[in-house]
Design a protein around this motif. Structure first.
Motif: not given
Length: 226
Positions: A36-42, A47-50, A64-71
């Motif tokens: 998850l550190q591939q995404l900045e904290q903010s 993204r999670f809340i959306d 699943e969608q979060l992981l897709e966002a980082i391929s």
């Protein structure tokens, strides 16, 4: 509202400050799972809340969608993150400001209280306990236990029966226009909408009896009805 005998509440986005709780949780989860550190904290928080859509999207789909966002397509990691959410989210539960003083005011007014929440028992119950709501309300109903979900009228009537009051003598406070407000209205309850940045649907012709922006607004509003 001279016959008012009880005030009932939704849980998520009404008593539990879900966005604040999620921000704390995913920030902690990010420190424990390097993927998850591939995404900045903010960015991760936003993204999670959306993706969560006010708790209406299953968490396996959110991850699943979060992981897709980082391929990353990794069903095992998705499930690990999801199970971690189920196990630890409650530890970061945050109430909206004014919760304790609200229940103090309601108890002084000798009004009975209840929570009706949709969701899985092990998740919702942990949030209730984390906020000490089990000590503040007279009863709580979780949809998975009851075999009913809001806006089914029966779950509202059932809560009233457990409080030994008539549904018409209750007011329901919630954030969801359909599940909470229209559902409770169907049972003859008065309703208070805690909008929390949500829009009232154009298709819903009948609005709530009152609208608040802070839990501290509830007791004065009810007093006006009296």
């Amino acid at each position: 509202m001279t016959n008012l005998k009880a005030v009932m509440f939704d849980l998520d986005e009404t008593l539990l400050n879900r966005p604040a709780s999620l921000k704390h949780f995913v920030s902690d989860q990010r420190t424990r799972f390097p993927v998850l550190q591939q995404l900045e904290q903010s960015e991760l928080q936003t993204r999670f809340i959306d993706l969560d859509r006010r708790g209406t999207v299953s968490k396996d789909r959110v991850y699943e969608q979060l992981l897709e966002a980082i391929s990353i397509e990794d069903a095992e990691m998705r499930d690990v993150l999801w199970r971690d959410y189920e196990t630890n989210f409650w530890r970061f539960a945050v109430a909206f400001p004014g919760l304790k003083s609200l229940f103090s005011d309601l108890h002084k007014a000798r009004l009975k209280t209840a929570i009706i929440t949709n969701g899985q028992t092990h998740i919702q119950l942990r949030s209730i306990l984390a906020l000490n709501l089990d000590r503040l309300v007279d009863t709580y109903l979780i949809s998975e236990v009851e075999g009913l979900r809001k806006p089914d009228p029966e779950i509202f009537h059932r809560a009233a029966r457990r409080l030994n009051v008539a549904s018409a003598d209750c007011v329901f406070v919630g954030d969801n226009p359909v599940a909470d407000i229209l559902g409770a209205r169907t049972c003859g309850m008065r309703t208070i909408w805690f909008a929390n940045s949500a829009d009232w649907p154009e298709t819903a012709t009948e609005g709530p009896d009152g609208t608040i922006s802070h839990l501290g607004d509830i007791a004065p509003l009810i007093a006006q009805w009296g």
